[in-house]
Scaffold this active site. Structure first.
Site, PDB file in Angstrom:
ATOM      1  N   GLN A 217     211.782  -2.460   8.143  1.00 35.83           N
ATOM      2  CA  GLN A 217     211.662  -3.846   8.601  1.00 35.83           C
ATOM      3  C   GLN A 217     211.147  -4.763   7.488  1.00 35.83           C
ATOM      4  OE1 GLN A 217     210.448  -1.143  10.283  1.00 35.83           O
ATOM      5  NE2 GLN A 217     210.478  -1.474  12.488  1.00 35.83           N
TER       6      GLN A 217
ATOM      7  N   ARG B  49     208.747  -1.230  25.956  1.00 33.13           N
ATOM      8  CA  ARG B  49     207.996  -0.672  24.841  1.00 33.13           C
ATOM      9  C   ARG B  49     206.525  -0.675  25.244  1.00 33.13           C
ATOM     10  NH1 ARG B  49     209.434  -2.551  18.895  1.00 33.13           N
ATOM     11  NH2 ARG B  49     208.526  -0.502  18.504  1.00 33.13           N
TER      12      ARG B  49
ATOM     13  N   ARG C 299     212.262  -7.769  18.014  1.00 33.03           N
ATOM     14  CA  ARG C 299     211.069  -6.959  17.804  1.00 33.03           C
ATOM     15  C   ARG C 299     209.958  -7.879  17.328  1.00 33.03           C
ATOM     16  NH1 ARG C 299     210.952  -8.215  13.348  1.00 33.03           N
ATOM     17  NH2 ARG C 299     208.845  -7.376  13.209  1.00 33.03           N
ATOM     18  N   GLY C 300     208.752  -7.329  17.270  1.00 34.72           N
ATOM     19  CA  GLY C 300     207.578  -8.134  16.998  1.00 34.72           C
ATOM     20  C   GLY C 300     206.904  -8.470  18.319  1.00 34.72           C
ATOM     21  N   ALA C 301     205.609  -8.213  18.412  1.00 37.24           N
ATOM     22  CA  ALA C 301     204.911  -8.339  19.696  1.00 37.24           C
ATOM     23  C   ALA C 301     205.097  -9.702  20.358  1.00 37.24           C
ATOM     24  CB  ALA C 301     203.425  -8.021  19.507  1.00 37.24           C
TER      25      ALA C 301
ATOM     26  N   LYS D 139     202.030  -1.756  13.027  1.00 40.35           N
ATOM     27  CA  LYS D 139     203.041  -0.861  12.454  1.00 40.35           C
ATOM     28  C   LYS D 139     202.381   0.258  11.646  1.00 40.35           C
ATOM     29  CE  LYS D 139     206.631  -1.024  12.834  1.00 40.35           C
ATOM     30  NZ  LYS D 139     207.475  -0.295  13.813  1.00 40.35           N
TER      31      LYS D 139
ATOM     32  N   ASP E 159     200.014  -5.531  17.281  1.00 41.01           N
ATOM     33  CA  ASP E 159     200.700  -5.386  18.559  1.00 41.01           C
ATOM     34  C   ASP E 159     199.724  -5.321  19.724  1.00 41.01           C
ATOM     35  OD1 ASP E 159     203.872  -4.629  18.212  1.00 41.01           O
ATOM     36  OD2 ASP E 159     202.680  -4.224  16.431  1.00 41.01           O
TER      37      ASP E 159
END
Length: 347
Positions: free
Chosen positions: A203, A94, A51-53, A255, A244
């Site tokens: 997270q 996503r 995860r994480g752009a 987020k 993102d």
């Protein structure tokens, strides 16, 4: 000072797979999983194993290369059909993070630009391109760290507030929002971090706190609803968050909870900076109102870690992201430098 940071993803030793740190198992287990197909990469992105752009963009590029390498003896038409299917699934894994589409489209354009080259040649070029995307992300993280560290106040210790995880585990390098922290600590400065727990999947407490402790950086986990109190009471010197997607006017999707931090930081007079690579800048999206916001499954709230915490069928509002208007953002730190308002993101 040298820092011990986790490696989010890498090519396997045999070059036939992607190995990534399964973030759903943190902080109790540090386990790498082996992915050999784009479908497995899609599953890892959707389930937040990665995860994480920036990290999901890199993972997607590597996923395209994996499928290409498995079809080197196919005809040009068959090869492109396989590639198109992989790109389509990865691109839709996503919806909010622009880095994912950026990386996939870059891989697809390269294959198209190679014209009538045979499948083996194209696959080799795509593997090299995915590696270049990974290495570029590492370099961008270093530059963001340098630019962001220059914004820290002169006194010590510096107290930073962040949300979610925008550190090494969200990228292929040292992170986005945490890159200035790591750069400053590496230069011998004293920096501590308040990490919002980041409901509902935690997270911040599961991943950011684990990463910071592993690096030897003092960290305090803050329940999300208490972060405004820290800002009000003068316990924070600067806010760094990731992003993102950044619209052309400077609106930022990040987020959920980021917008609240920006509002309270502005009221308290605390600088609020977004840190993101240039691949997160989206000139094609005019404003934050045009950004598609992903909503997560209700059970991530009702029984996110097994224990039921809400009625089984109660309605749940669970956006994964929110949009912070440009008017609340002190500056946007990129690998190219620090952008200041009024923001005009151009391609």
């Amino acid at each position: 000072m040298s820092l011990t940071l986790p490696q989010t993803l890498r090519w396997s030793a045999d070059g036939r797979a992607v190995e990534l740190l399964d973030q759903t198992l943190l902080p109790s287990q540090e386990t790498y999983v082996r992915l050999e197909t784009s479908a497995q990469v899609v599953e890892a992105i959707r389930t937040l194993r990665v995860r994480g752009a920036p990290a999901i963009g890199v993972a997607a590029a590597m996923g395209v290369a994996l499928d290409a390498a498995r079809h080197t003896r196919a005809s040009r038409d068959e090869f492109m059909s396989v590639l198109d299917a992989a790109c389509r699934e990865l691109r839709s894994a996503r919806p909010t993070a622009v880095n994912l589409a950026w990386a996939v489209d870059r891989m697809r354009r390269l294959a198209e630009d190679l014209g009538d080259a045979d499948a083996g040649t194209v696959a080799c070029k795509l593997y090299g391109e995915a590696t270049a995307i990974l290495e570029k992300d590492q370099a961008m993280c270093r530059r963001m760290g340098e630019h962001g560290a220059a914004l820290l106040p002169d006194h010590e210790p510096v107290r930073v507030l962040t949300i979610c995880n925008a550190g090494a585990l969200a990228t292929a390098g040292i992170g986005t929002a945490l890159a200035p922290v790591y750069h400053a600590v590496g230069q011998g400065r004293s920096v501590s971090v308040h990490a919002c727990e980041t409901r509902p999947l935690l997270q911040g407490s599961r991943i950011t706190a684990w990463e910071l402790e592993r690096a030897g950086v003092p960290c305090t986990v803050v329940i999300d609803s208490a972060a405004p109190l820290l800002l009000r009471d003068g316990a924070v010197d600067i806010v760094f968050t990731g992003a993102d997607r950044i619209a052309a006017n400077g609106d930022v999707a990040n987020k959920v909870g980021t917008y609240s931090l920006a509002v309270h930081a502005t009221q308290a007079g605390v600088p609020f900076y977004v840190v993101a690579p240039s691949s997160t800048l989206d000139a094609a999206t005019a404003t934050g109102a045009d950004i598609e916001i992903e909503h997560r499954h209700p059970d991530e709230v009702r029984r996110g870690f097994g224990q039921q915490t809400a009625p089984a069928d109660v309605a749940v509002y669970a956006p994964a992201f929110d949009v912070t208007p440009a008017s609340l953002i002190t500056g946007i730190v990129t690998d190219r430098g620090v952008l200041r308002p009024p923001y005009r993101i151009e391609s």
